[in-house]
Design an enzyme around this catalytic site. Sequence first.
Site, PDB file in Angstrom:
ATOM      1  N   TRP A  98       0.821  -1.212   0.000  1.00 53.89           N
ATOM      2  CA  TRP A  98       0.000   0.000   0.000  1.00 53.89           C
ATOM      3  C   TRP A  98       0.849   1.253   0.000  1.00 53.89           C
ATOM      4  O   TRP A  98       0.567   2.195  -0.752  1.00 53.89           O
ATOM      5  CB  TRP A  98      -0.996  -0.012   1.168  1.00 53.89           C
ATOM      6  CG  TRP A  98      -2.052  -1.049   0.934  1.00 53.89           C
ATOM      7  CD1 TRP A  98      -2.241  -2.197   1.651  1.00 53.89           C
ATOM      8  CD2 TRP A  98      -3.027  -1.077  -0.112  1.00 53.89           C
ATOM      9  NE1 TRP A  98      -3.276  -2.920   1.113  1.00 53.89           N
ATOM     10  CE2 TRP A  98      -3.785  -2.269   0.042  1.00 53.89           C
ATOM     11  CE3 TRP A  98      -3.351  -0.214  -1.163  1.00 53.89           C
ATOM     12  CZ2 TRP A  98      -4.836  -2.616  -0.819  1.00 53.89           C
ATOM     13  CZ3 TRP A  98      -4.396  -0.562  -2.020  1.00 53.89           C
ATOM     14  CH2 TRP A  98      -5.128  -1.740  -1.849  1.00 53.89           C
TER      15      TRP A  98
ATOM     16  N   ASP B 243      -1.761   6.454   6.194  1.00 58.98           N
ATOM     17  CA  ASP B 243      -2.862   5.676   5.611  1.00 58.98           C
ATOM     18  C   ASP B 243      -3.253   4.656   6.676  1.00 58.98           C
ATOM     19  O   ASP B 243      -2.544   3.671   6.886  1.00 58.98           O
ATOM     20  CB  ASP B 243      -2.376   5.005   4.324  1.00 58.98           C
ATOM     21  CG  ASP B 243      -3.417   4.045   3.734  1.00 58.98           C
ATOM     22  OD1 ASP B 243      -4.478   3.859   4.345  1.00 58.98           O
ATOM     23  OD2 ASP B 243      -3.133   3.469   2.658  1.00 58.98           O
TER      24      ASP B 243
ATOM     25  N   LYS C  87     -12.831  -1.494   5.818  1.00 58.75           N
ATOM     26  CA  LYS C  87     -12.098  -2.461   6.608  1.00 58.75           C
ATOM     27  C   LYS C  87     -12.656  -2.490   8.028  1.00 58.75           C
ATOM     28  O   LYS C  87     -12.970  -3.529   8.557  1.00 58.75           O
ATOM     29  CB  LYS C  87     -10.599  -2.118   6.658  1.00 58.75           C
ATOM     30  CG  LYS C  87      -9.974  -1.763   5.309  1.00 58.75           C
ATOM     31  CD  LYS C  87      -9.880  -2.938   4.354  1.00 58.75           C
ATOM     32  CE  LYS C  87      -9.578  -2.564   2.910  1.00 58.75           C
ATOM     33  NZ  LYS C  87      -8.357  -1.836   2.656  1.00 58.75           N
TER      34      LYS C  87
HETATM   35  C1  PLP Z   1      -7.773  -1.343   1.288  1.00 64.24           C
HETATM   36  C2  PLP Z   1      -6.682  -0.364   1.410  1.00 64.24           C
HETATM   37  C3  PLP Z   1      -6.521   0.683   0.497  1.00 64.24           C
HETATM   38  C4  PLP Z   1      -7.355   0.815  -0.748  1.00 64.24           C
HETATM   39  O1  PLP Z   1      -8.618   1.233  -0.516  1.00 64.24           O
HETATM   40  P1  PLP Z   1      -9.677   1.425  -1.699  1.00 64.24           P
HETATM   41  O2  PLP Z   1     -10.868   1.841  -0.941  1.00 64.24           O
HETATM   42  O3  PLP Z   1      -9.827   0.099  -2.401  1.00 64.24           O
HETATM   43  O4  PLP Z   1      -9.161   2.464  -2.610  1.00 64.24           O
HETATM   44  C5  PLP Z   1      -5.504   1.593   0.714  1.00 64.24           C
HETATM   45  N1  PLP Z   1      -4.676   1.471   1.756  1.00 64.24           N
HETATM   46  C6  PLP Z   1      -4.791   0.466   2.645  1.00 64.24           C
HETATM   47  C7  PLP Z   1      -3.850   0.394   3.805  1.00 64.24           C
HETATM   48  C8  PLP Z   1      -5.801  -0.479   2.500  1.00 64.24           C
HETATM   49  O5  PLP Z   1      -5.924  -1.475   3.392  1.00 64.24           O
END
Ligand code: PLP
Length: 363
Positions: free
Chosen positions: A101, A175, A199
């Site tokens: 990521w 993030d 998530k």
């Molecule tokens: C799932 C995830 C993303 C991507 O998210 P989207 O909603 O599919 O764009 C980005 N960063 C992390 C750490 C993630 O777990």
Amino acid sequence: MNRPYNFSAGPAAMPEEVLQEAAAEMLDWHGSGMGVMEMSHRGKEFGQIAQEAEADLRDLLAVPDHFKLLFMQGGGLAENAIVPLNLSRGETADFVVTGSWSQKSAQEAQRYCTAHVAATAQNTGFTTLVEPKDWLLSAKPAYVHICSNETIHGVEYHTLPDLQALGCDAPLVIDFSSHVASRPVDWTRVGLAFGGAQKNLGPAGLTLVVVRDDLLDRALPICPSAFNFKTVADNQSMFNTPPTYSIYIAGLVFKWLKRQGGIAGIEAQNKAKAELLYQAIDDSALYFNPVEKHCRSRMNVPFFLRDDSLNEAFLAGARSRHLLQLKGHKSVGGMRASIYNALPLEGVQALVSYLRDFEAQHA
Ligand SMILES: *Cc1c(COP(=O)(O)O)cnc(C)c1O
């Protein structure tokens, strides 16, 4: 109904109580005669839903007053562009790459600014973090980006880096998509945090951004208005139609979290779940987790079978025991158990007993 345990990495399991509340209110929210999806986002009913969601989340995460809390769209990946559009000034931003990521974040940012990789753990196969003292930060980065929980590799920062202590006064961007609301956040170390909701907060479609006030007003002129943090903040996240139903469900999740004892309560549950699962993996001769112990994720537990010809049998057996979505991400293979807030301790106990039974059968 006894629902299976769902270990999906995202969109992920929801608290059952929340699904039941939403089902009960589907046709008529609180006597309004309308379902939430049918309401104007500018009406008083939805206004109340959005305000409560924001206030509850601010309270849960202990977000200080000098941060704005924004409900946006586009997910984590869109933020990989939206953040440099808003914060980079087209200059240099630094990235610490600890998994898929953060790697994606650096690649996308490169389209809008100079993305400098200050450190990478790629040579370890992303099984550890790089100590902040070993980061090679650029002279004056516009910001420093980390992924505080790498969902695919299962690597988590248990303490956020202190940029000031490194002599860097740039804002830290995190993030936190896959561990938001699983533990407290030290806001003194953070300039901006973003995460998709799917998530740990609620349904896909909602993206949370928490941004310090002094970072609101530096967007590049090409930044789309709907993605300009100041525009979104000035309009209380209603510059355009927000993802109303996702906000409503997330709001129910926030109330559920409060009933779990808030972040302290859920964090204690998350620790107990993760310890139980990692212990079972470490005690076994069949399974292993390659991540260094000090930075193992409490939310996403990748594990591998030493004999990977057993993978299909393992997954089929899991499904027959009502343990769903344990297949690992395609880029790393093996298995992954995501044990977010909504996955109860009983689910981890059921997984651990399956791990033992499967191993005994195949010894
Ligand atoms: C799932 C995830 C993303 C991507 O998210 P989207 O909603 O599919 O764009 C980005 N960063 C992390 C750490 C993630 O777990």
